[in-house]
Design a protein around this motif. Structure first.
Motif, PDB file in Angstrom:
ATOM      1  N   GLU A   1      22.799  22.742 -40.069  1.00  0.00           N
ATOM      2  CA  GLU A   1      23.312  22.187 -41.205  1.00  0.00           C
ATOM      3  C   GLU A   1      24.639  22.285 -41.520  1.00  0.00           C
ATOM      4  OE1 GLU A   1      19.684  21.153 -44.117  1.00  0.00           O
ATOM      5  OE2 GLU A   1      20.625  22.876 -44.765  1.00  0.00           O
TER       6      GLU A   1
ATOM      7  N   VAL B   1      20.663  13.201 -44.124  1.00  0.00           N
ATOM      8  CA  VAL B   1      19.696  12.434 -43.259  1.00  0.00           C
ATOM      9  C   VAL B   1      19.069  11.378 -44.169  1.00  0.00           C
ATOM     10  CG1 VAL B   1      17.515  12.609 -41.988  1.00  0.00           C
ATOM     11  CG2 VAL B   1      19.019  14.493 -41.627  1.00  0.00           C
TER      12      VAL B   1
ATOM     13  N   GLU C   1      23.623  27.040 -49.303  1.00  0.00           N
ATOM     14  CA  GLU C   1      23.733  27.158 -50.726  1.00  0.00           C
ATOM     15  C   GLU C   1      23.567  28.382 -51.305  1.00  0.00           C
ATOM     16  OE1 GLU C   1      21.566  23.715 -51.808  1.00  0.00           O
ATOM     17  OE2 GLU C   1      23.040  22.316 -50.768  1.00  0.00           O
TER      18      GLU C   1
ATOM     19  N   ILE D   1      26.500  18.420 -46.110  1.00  0.00           N
ATOM     20  CA  ILE D   1      25.258  18.463 -47.121  1.00  0.00           C
ATOM     21  C   ILE D   1      25.764  17.876 -48.261  1.00  0.00           C
ATOM     22  CG2 ILE D   1      24.063  20.273 -48.228  1.00  0.00           C
ATOM     23  CD1 ILE D   1      24.073  22.170 -46.005  1.00  0.00           C
ATOM     24  N   GLY D   2      24.889  16.807 -48.729  1.00  0.00           N
ATOM     25  CA  GLY D   2      25.080  16.044 -50.062  1.00  0.00           C
ATOM     26  C   GLY D   2      26.099  15.225 -50.053  1.00  0.00           C
TER      27      GLY D   2
ATOM     28  N   GLY E   1      17.470  16.739 -47.697  1.00  0.00           N
ATOM     29  CA  GLY E   1      17.624  17.176 -49.012  1.00  0.00           C
ATOM     30  C   GLY E   1      17.401  16.034 -49.929  1.00  0.00           C
TER      31      GLY E   1
ATOM     32  N   LYS F   1      15.522  21.315 -53.460  1.00  0.00           N
ATOM     33  CA  LYS F   1      16.375  22.299 -53.845  1.00  0.00           C
ATOM     34  C   LYS F   1      15.963  22.564 -55.315  1.00  0.00           C
ATOM     35  CE  LYS F   1      19.561  20.768 -50.614  1.00  0.00           C
ATOM     36  NZ  LYS F   1      21.055  20.323 -50.360  1.00  0.00           N
TER      37      LYS F   1
HETATM   38  O1  LIG Z   1      20.894  21.039 -47.438  1.00  0.00           O
HETATM   39  C1  LIG Z   1      20.199  19.833 -47.065  1.00  0.00           C
HETATM   40  C2  LIG Z   1      18.620  20.396 -46.762  1.00  0.00           C
HETATM   41  O2  LIG Z   1      18.502  21.587 -46.800  1.00  0.00           O
HETATM   42  C3  LIG Z   1      20.742  18.897 -46.916  1.00  0.00           C
HETATM   43  O3  LIG Z   1      20.942  17.938 -47.994  1.00  0.00           O
HETATM   44  P1  LIG Z   1      21.188  16.538 -48.149  1.00  0.00           P
HETATM   45  O4  LIG Z   1      20.032  15.801 -47.264  1.00  0.00           O
HETATM   46  O5  LIG Z   1      21.246  16.097 -49.284  1.00  0.00           O
HETATM   47  O6  LIG Z   1      22.615  16.441 -47.494  1.00  0.00           O
END
Ligand SMILES: O=C(CO)COP(=O)(O)O
Length: 271
Positions: A182, A229, A112, A187-188, A249, A20
């Motif tokens: 995803e 993950v 994103e 995510i995050g 990520g 990212k």
């Molecule tokens: O968006 C992601 C990978 O492209 C996932 O992010 P995270 O592993 O930080 O949740």
């Protein structure tokens, strides 16, 4: 490579790290070198499990220099590309440039980009076509938000994104796409979809691809899971027979943790 039979896996698993907007080019070089050493020490077999990183654009030239200079087996790609090849598109990056920098992959339609930059399925389709024009393998990201998940609409929502982003492509093109599921809510956030959720969606994606493009094509497509993950959960997630890897990520910014994820076979849960 995607159709290679590989132990218990029908497709070569791919462990991909999306940095990212983290790591300037100097930090990126240090991260890549530590990752490469860690994998080397662990005698990682890159033919068995492919490892890719997705650095910011400004790091890619440095990444290329290290990969070429040290003959690393780690592959890399861009986090986005323009749907155009050249011209008056200030701030955009052509697939041609990524190709010249030795990129193998390019992310398309990361959530994103879809949310912050309002990218539509049509734009994703145009970007996939641009990727193909420049010999890049597109990693198409799809996945539902929390509302669709709560409403039980997650499969329909995700398949609609998939169809919209692939519409009109030939079967042999689709066979070269990597799909990353995803779920946006995972995510995050530390919130991780359960292994059953990852397998449910990977299975639904493959069945849908088989319906639209034939079983042979569907069998070639690698479907990754992404969303919080870590080495502690990757073994359970990749147990699903249709889950062919992970798009990582936050945990990909720690070279030891990411290398550990790439060694997921050591953590595979086999109940
Ligand atoms: O968006 C992601 C990978 O492209 C996932 O992010 P995270 O592993 O930080 O949740």
């Amino acid at each position: 490579m995607t159709s290679q039979t590989n132990g218990q896996f029908d497709r070569t698993p791919l462990i991909a790290g999306n940095w990212k907007m983290n790591m300037d080019h100097q930090q990126g070089v240090a991260l890549l070198q530590k990752l490469a050493w860690t994998l080397q020490d662990a005698k990682h077999d890159f033919g068995r499990v492919e490892v890719a990183v997705f650095p910011p654009f400004t790091d890619i030239r440095s990444v290329q220099t290290i990969v070429d200079g040290d003959d690393l087996k780690v592959v890399y790609g861009g986090q986005d590309l323009s749907d155009q090849d050249s011209g008056a598109y200030t701030g955009d990056i052509s697939g041609e440039f990524l190709n010249k920098l030795g990129c193998t992959y390019v992310l398309v339609g990361h959530s994103e980009r879809r949310t912050i930059h309002g990218e539509s399925d049509q734009q994703c389709l145009a970007k996939i076509q641009a990727a193909f024009r420049h010999d890049l393998v597109p990693v198409l990201c799809v996945g539902e938000g929390l509302e669709s998940r709560k409403a039980g609409e997650h499969v329909n929502f995700t398949l609609a994104q998939l169809r919209g982003s692939l519409e009109g492509l030939a079967a042999e093109e689709v066979g070269n796409v990597v799909v990353a599921y995803e779920p946006v809510w995972a995510i995050g956030t530390g919130e991780v979809a359960g292994p059953e959720d990852a397998q449910e969606m990977a299975d639904a994606i493959r069945k849908d691809l088989a319906e639209q493009y034939g079983q042979e094509t569907a069998d070639k497509v690698r479907v990754l899971y992404g969303g919080s993950v870590k080495s502690g959960n990757v073994g359970a997630i990749l147990k699903g027979k249709d889950v062919d890897g992970a798009l990582v990520g936050g945990a990909s910014l720690d070279p030891e943790e990411f290398a550990n994820i790439a060694k997921f076979e050591q953590h595979l849960v086999t109940d």
